[in-house]
Design a protein around this motif. Sequence first.
Motif, PDB file in Angstrom:
ATOM      1  N   MET A   1      31.835  53.713  51.928  1.00 17.53           N
ATOM      2  CA  MET A   1      33.121  53.837  51.451  1.00 17.53           C
ATOM      3  C   MET A   1      33.162  55.355  51.660  1.00 17.53           C
ATOM      4  O   MET A   1      32.538  56.206  50.830  1.00 17.53           O
ATOM      5  CB  MET A   1      33.408  53.471  50.053  1.00 17.53           C
ATOM      6  N   SER A   2      34.260  55.767  52.283  1.00 19.22           N
ATOM      7  CA  SER A   2      34.793  57.277  52.135  1.00 19.22           C
ATOM      8  C   SER A   2      34.957  57.929  50.988  1.00 19.22           C
ATOM      9  O   SER A   2      35.547  57.098  50.039  1.00 19.22           O
ATOM     10  CB  SER A   2      35.912  57.481  53.441  1.00 19.22           C
ATOM     11  N   THR A   3      34.973  59.282  50.992  1.00 20.96           N
ATOM     12  CA  THR A   3      35.130  60.124  49.793  1.00 20.96           C
ATOM     13  C   THR A   3      36.797  60.043  49.529  1.00 20.96           C
ATOM     14  O   THR A   3      37.492  60.358  50.460  1.00 20.96           O
ATOM     15  CB  THR A   3      34.467  61.233  49.784  1.00 20.96           C
ATOM     16  N   LYS A   4      37.297  59.866  48.494  1.00 32.11           N
ATOM     17  CA  LYS A   4      38.598  59.927  48.268  1.00 32.11           C
ATOM     18  C   LYS A   4      38.834  61.529  48.313  1.00 32.11           C
ATOM     19  O   LYS A   4      38.333  62.278  47.689  1.00 32.11           O
ATOM     20  CB  LYS A   4      39.103  59.253  46.936  1.00 32.11           C
ATOM     21  N   LYS A   5      40.191  61.867  48.975  1.00 30.93           N
ATOM     22  CA  LYS A   5      40.663  63.000  49.118  1.00 30.93           C
ATOM     23  C   LYS A   5      42.116  63.066  48.087  1.00 30.93           C
ATOM     24  O   LYS A   5      42.929  62.244  48.199  1.00 30.93           O
ATOM     25  CB  LYS A   5      41.416  63.322  50.434  1.00 30.93           C
ATOM     26  N   ILE A   6      41.949  63.932  47.094  1.00 30.82           N
ATOM     27  CA  ILE A   6      43.005  64.263  46.226  1.00 30.82           C
ATOM     28  C   ILE A   6      43.557  65.552  46.249  1.00 30.82           C
ATOM     29  O   ILE A   6      42.899  66.554  46.063  1.00 30.82           O
ATOM     30  CB  ILE A   6      42.121  63.983  44.689  1.00 30.82           C
ATOM     31  N   LEU A   7      44.837  65.558  45.884  1.00 28.89           N
ATOM     32  CA  LEU A   7      45.652  66.687  45.750  1.00 28.89           C
ATOM     33  C   LEU A   7      46.073  66.656  44.376  1.00 28.89           C
ATOM     34  O   LEU A   7      46.796  65.883  43.892  1.00 28.89           O
ATOM     35  CB  LEU A   7      46.952  66.875  46.820  1.00 28.89           C
ATOM     36  N   ILE A   8      45.895  67.885  43.647  1.00 27.50           N
ATOM     37  CA  ILE A   8      46.116  68.118  42.315  1.00 27.50           C
ATOM     38  C   ILE A   8      46.977  69.390  42.228  1.00 27.50           C
ATOM     39  O   ILE A   8      46.787  70.379  42.929  1.00 27.50           O
ATOM     40  CB  ILE A   8      44.908  68.385  41.316  1.00 27.50           C
ATOM     41  N   ARG A   9      48.335  69.107  41.706  1.00 30.39           N
ATOM     42  CA  ARG A   9      49.250  70.286  41.602  1.00 30.39           C
ATOM     43  C   ARG A   9      49.666  70.588  40.324  1.00 30.39           C
ATOM     44  O   ARG A   9      49.708  69.964  39.338  1.00 30.39           O
ATOM     45  CB  ARG A   9      50.628  70.069  42.324  1.00 30.39           C
ATOM     46  N   ILE A  10      49.740  72.036  39.847  1.00 35.14           N
ATOM     47  CA  ILE A  10      49.932  72.545  38.471  1.00 35.14           C
ATOM     48  C   ILE A  10      50.791  73.959  38.902  1.00 35.14           C
ATOM     49  O   ILE A  10      50.451  74.603  39.962  1.00 35.14           O
ATOM     50  CB  ILE A  10      48.764  72.757  37.681  1.00 35.14           C
ATOM     51  N   GLY A  11      51.380  74.364  37.921  1.00 36.36           N
ATOM     52  CA  GLY A  11      52.151  75.765  37.985  1.00 36.36           C
ATOM     53  C   GLY A  11      51.241  76.701  38.131  1.00 36.36           C
ATOM     54  O   GLY A  11      51.367  77.614  39.119  1.00 36.36           O
ATOM     55  N   SER A  12      50.374  76.749  37.209  1.00 33.15           N
ATOM     56  CA  SER A  12      49.334  78.003  37.203  1.00 33.15           C
ATOM     57  C   SER A  12      48.049  77.426  36.371  1.00 33.15           C
ATOM     58  O   SER A  12      48.101  76.573  35.909  1.00 33.15           O
ATOM     59  CB  SER A  12      49.831  79.398  36.558  1.00 33.15           C
ATOM     60  N   LEU A  13      47.237  78.633  36.041  1.00 36.47           N
ATOM     61  CA  LEU A  13      46.038  78.416  35.247  1.00 36.47           C
ATOM     62  C   LEU A  13      46.161  79.161  34.105  1.00 36.47           C
ATOM     63  O   LEU A  13      45.086  79.549  33.663  1.00 36.47           O
ATOM     64  CB  LEU A  13      44.710  78.189  35.901  1.00 36.47           C
ATOM     65  N   ARG A  14      47.265  79.318  33.538  1.00 38.28           N
ATOM     66  CA  ARG A  14      47.650  80.301  32.174  1.00 38.28           C
ATOM     67  C   ARG A  14      46.906  79.497  31.097  1.00 38.28           C
ATOM     68  O   ARG A  14      46.527  78.465  31.126  1.00 38.28           O
ATOM     69  CB  ARG A  14      48.883  80.612  32.210  1.00 38.28           C
ATOM     70  N   HIS A  15      47.184  80.051  29.980  1.00 38.15           N
ATOM     71  CA  HIS A  15      46.531  79.454  28.674  1.00 38.15           C
ATOM     72  C   HIS A  15      47.372  78.463  27.993  1.00 38.15           C
ATOM     73  O   HIS A  15      47.285  78.406  26.933  1.00 38.15           O
ATOM     74  CB  HIS A  15      46.120  80.702  27.746  1.00 38.15           C
TER      75      HIS A  15
END
Length: 382
Positions: A1-15
């Motif tokens: 089974m092939s590895t799933k490709k995932i796109l994750i989006r978020i505005g920034s990595l602030r606190h």
Amino acid sequence: MSTKKILIRIGSLRHGGAEKVLITFLKNIPKNKYQIDLLLNLKSGKYLSEVPDWINLFYLNEGEMITTNKPWEIPQKAYRKIYQGILKLFPKLLYKFILKKEDYDIELIANHSLLQEVLKSPVKTSKKVVWVHNDLFSIPEYKPNKLIKFFKADKIWVISDKIKDDFQKLARNSIEKEKLIKIYNPIDSDEIVNKAKEKIEFDFSEYQEKTFVAIGTVFPQKGFDRLIKVHKKLLEEGLYHKIIIVGDGYDFIKIKNLIKKLNLEKTIKMAEFQKNPYPFLKNTDYFILSSRYEGYPTVLFEALTLKKPIIATNVSGVKEILHKGELGMIVENSEDGIYNGMKKFLTDSHIPDQYIEKMNKKELPFSLENAVNSLLKILDNL
């Protein structure tokens, strides 16, 4: 089974809480289980350095967030807005020239504000997932006609029973209801305990009186203006105490000016942004959540982990986390509610002591391993 490709989006990595939860999740995913691309609108924030090296990091712009309209900042602010607007309008440009791929299996937005971006994706075969961290039903601009659009996604991850119940009431059929999944945000309690022991550049010796700490991004949602007004009222009644507010945001100057206007500079400290806020929890007496609305305030888990007596307004997630008031005081979501809770803590020391006793006896209601495994199982089944 092939590895799933995932796109994750978020505005920034602030606190923020959503950013912290996402990073905790990514750090605990087994390496190479998935192929993950992480796309930021703005490459900035305290958590950038914690992104695992096996995750591909992409961004639209870089640099710190611009929260003011100073003349010299306007050109850069306008450029960012126009550039991101073009990519939102023509998403194929983003996937062709920045991400350079269109074969994702899953596209997940870790911030509800990016809903349109994921729905407009040119990858028609991917599963679209929206991670809702806030009680959108308590935000005035989120009317039913706007909230109904969330059902265009394949799955809606919600972090509290209240949010799930509200979405279920809005759902028009059983198919939409099945899109809702209640999840548990991963919290690393060991990390919290260890970081709380670190020495920071802050003189806690000035805080011998009973001191409340509030932690969060400084904007209206957090209700710091209400907290300050209540603080003033309690001082006028002779109930001396201090407050430390940890965080920054676009309301920072406004809140600081309110403190100055009410002549409270000696009793309220704005500690600004802190890379490690946990020593503030450890070295003060009480934690207070004065929010007008939340989704699932993970900062309460942090306070529970450090056995800190809690006062929290009755917003989404609070009853679940505090076991309906067993592990902390839940007050009315108003200035009066905050006032009554703080007054009880300041006039009867047995009340906060009883909460500490209950916290020590009860196993805390979260597990990092269980939360991560649950999320992995959900992704595997998409």
